[in-house]
Design an enzyme around this catalytic site. Structure first.
Site, PDB file in Angstrom:
ATOM      1  N   ASP A 196       0.767   5.250   1.861  1.00 51.45           N
ATOM      2  CA  ASP A 196       0.103   5.944   2.959  1.00 51.45           C
ATOM      3  C   ASP A 196      -0.590   7.192   2.419  1.00 51.45           C
ATOM      4  O   ASP A 196       0.018   7.961   1.665  1.00 51.45           O
ATOM      5  CB  ASP A 196       1.116   6.336   4.039  1.00 51.45           C
ATOM      6  CG  ASP A 196       1.729   5.121   4.719  1.00 51.45           C
ATOM      7  OD1 ASP A 196       1.070   4.053   4.741  1.00 51.45           O
ATOM      8  OD2 ASP A 196       2.864   5.233   5.216  1.00 51.45           O
ATOM      9  N   ARG A 227       7.862  -8.630  15.399  1.00 52.78           N
ATOM     10  CA  ARG A 227       8.253  -7.297  14.938  1.00 52.78           C
ATOM     11  C   ARG A 227       7.309  -6.281  15.587  1.00 52.78           C
ATOM     12  O   ARG A 227       6.087  -6.464  15.578  1.00 52.78           O
ATOM     13  CB  ARG A 227       8.173  -7.204  13.415  1.00 52.78           C
ATOM     14  CG  ARG A 227       8.439  -5.809  12.847  1.00 52.78           C
ATOM     15  CD  ARG A 227       8.320  -5.794  11.330  1.00 52.78           C
ATOM     16  NE  ARG A 227       8.285  -4.439  10.816  1.00 52.78           N
ATOM     17  CZ  ARG A 227       9.342  -3.716  10.482  1.00 52.78           C
ATOM     18  NH1 ARG A 227      10.554  -4.252  10.617  1.00 52.78           N
ATOM     19  NH2 ARG A 227       9.218  -2.495  10.019  1.00 52.78           N
ATOM     20  N   HIS A 266       4.768   0.025  -0.025  1.00 51.78           N
ATOM     21  CA  HIS A 266       5.527  -0.790   0.916  1.00 51.78           C
ATOM     22  C   HIS A 266       4.628  -1.864   1.515  1.00 51.78           C
ATOM     23  O   HIS A 266       3.401  -1.823   1.380  1.00 51.78           O
ATOM     24  CB  HIS A 266       6.141   0.076   2.027  1.00 51.78           C
ATOM     25  CG  HIS A 266       5.175   0.962   2.748  1.00 51.78           C
ATOM     26  ND1 HIS A 266       4.605   2.089   2.173  1.00 51.78           N
ATOM     27  CD2 HIS A 266       4.660   0.909   4.011  1.00 51.78           C
ATOM     28  CE1 HIS A 266       3.797   2.674   3.037  1.00 51.78           C
ATOM     29  NE2 HIS A 266       3.800   1.972   4.169  1.00 51.78           N
ATOM     30  N   HIS A 297       0.840  -1.186   0.000  1.00 45.39           N
ATOM     31  CA  HIS A 297       0.000   0.000   0.000  1.00 45.39           C
ATOM     32  C   HIS A 297       0.876   1.237   0.000  1.00 45.39           C
ATOM     33  O   HIS A 297       2.084   1.158   0.224  1.00 45.39           O
ATOM     34  CB  HIS A 297      -0.900   0.033   1.248  1.00 45.39           C
ATOM     35  CG  HIS A 297      -0.132   0.146   2.531  1.00 45.39           C
ATOM     36  ND1 HIS A 297       0.620  -0.899   3.052  1.00 45.39           N
ATOM     37  CD2 HIS A 297       0.029   1.185   3.400  1.00 45.39           C
ATOM     38  CE1 HIS A 297       1.192  -0.513   4.171  1.00 45.39           C
ATOM     39  NE2 HIS A 297       0.853   0.749   4.405  1.00 45.39           N
TER      40      HIS A 297
END
Length: 334
Positions: free
Chosen positions: A206, A271, A261, A204
């Protein structure tokens, strides 16, 4: 022939093959915020990558480590406890589902507002200790100061005056900014799936002006280069990663490109990432800045209010090209 079945726990999540980067990921720009040439390097990185790593940033490490510890404390709570802070609407705790349109990932998260004029729901606040709220506030205020400086250096590099033409949108008390804590749990079920990775957060861009990311030392973040190649971003828990958002692409008339990304899950390590999304006030008109539209050039995008684009973006799927609806057509200029 024996066909290896997919683990049942993964049936509902998208699987993709492991990407083999064609260039070394160490080519990602690294910029020292105190470098006298930072303004030029920032512009170059935003033009070529829409993304860069920021070092010597001035955000105290104790703010970073304290918030990470508090985030892990929350994400390690029993599921029933975490669920008390959800579902997100839009703020609060969420798990697996990303938005209302069918996107899913191997992720749980907290979405918080950064605007004191917006009241976070009581159900979200009740689960947090004062120490958690204090850690969030200290971190966000430090990251905001750093982000304002980056935006003003960016304006200097673009030779825009006044230099606060972009940062003022984030400084505004009505700024529509938000903060997200992501947790990608280990996924041991991945180990039998040789050569395949589970999507933690799908590809996607941002929507906002700028995104400021910090993560722990677990890898997983990948960015897409202009030629369509996906490269892995080596983690660095002491640095920040800056993403150009869709709104900034429009404001620079396409000179900067919002970076596509995604995050892939790890089979053994969790993570944790924390992202500040810097957005303008909802009523702010977004369009190419006149000083960045050259003589004889055309604006590539229609002017729109931020709330219009935000509404449109959140009706789309993650991977959709959201700016397409706001581009001017080549034939009509409309």
């Amino acid at each position: 022939m024996v066909v290896q079945s997919q683990p049942a726990a993964l049936d509902h999540y998208s699987l993709i093959k492991t990407c083999r980067p064609t260039i070394v990921s160490t080519g990602i720009p690294v910029i020292d915020l105190r470098d006298p040439e930072a303004k030029t390097l920032i512009v170059k990185a935003c033009e070529e990558f829409g993304f860069f790593k920021l070092v010597n940033h001035g955000v105290p490490m104790e703010f970073i480590t304290r918030l990470e510890a508090e985030a892990l404390r929350f994400f390690n709570l029993p599921q029933s406890e975490k669920d008390r802070a959800g579902p997100p609407n839009p703020f609060g705790y969420g798990s697996k589902r990303i938005g209302p349109n069918g996107d899913v990932g191997w992720i749980e998260y907290l979405l918080l507002n950064t605007n004191p004029q917006v009241t976070t729901s009581l159900k979200t606040l009740t689960i947090f200790r004062d120490i958690f709220c204090s850690a969030v506030n200290d971190y966000i205020e430090a990251v905001k100061r750093m982000t304002f400086e980056v935006m003003e250096l960016m304006a200097d590099g673009l030779k825009i005056e006044p230099r606060n033409v972009m940062s003022r949108l984030l400084r505004d008390e009505k700024s529509d900014s938000c903060f997200r804590l992501n947790h990608y749990p280990p996924c041991p079920e991945l180990q039998p799936l040789s050569g395949r990775n589970l999507i933690g957060f799908g590809e996607h861009t941002d929507p906002q002006i700028i995104s400021v990311l910090r993560s722990n030392n677990t890898s997983g973040l990948q960015i897409c280069l202009r030629d369509g190649t996906w490269v892995s971003v080596p983690p660095d828990q002491t640095s920040f990663f800056i993403n150009v958002g869709d709104a900034l692409q429009v404001m620079t008339n396409g000179r900067f490109r919002s970076v596509r990304h995604r995050v892939l899950a790890d089979s053994l390590k969790s993570r944790v990432s924390m992202i500040y999304f810097g957005g303008p006030p909802l009523s702010e008109k977004i369009g190419p800045l006149p000083s960045l539209v050259g003589i004889g050039e055309e604006s590539l995008y229609k002017e729109f209010a931020w709330w219009e684009y935000k509404t449109s973006a959140y009706k789309s799927r993650l991977a959709d090209y959201r700016l397409g609806l706001f581009e001017k057509t080549a034939t009509t200029g409309q």
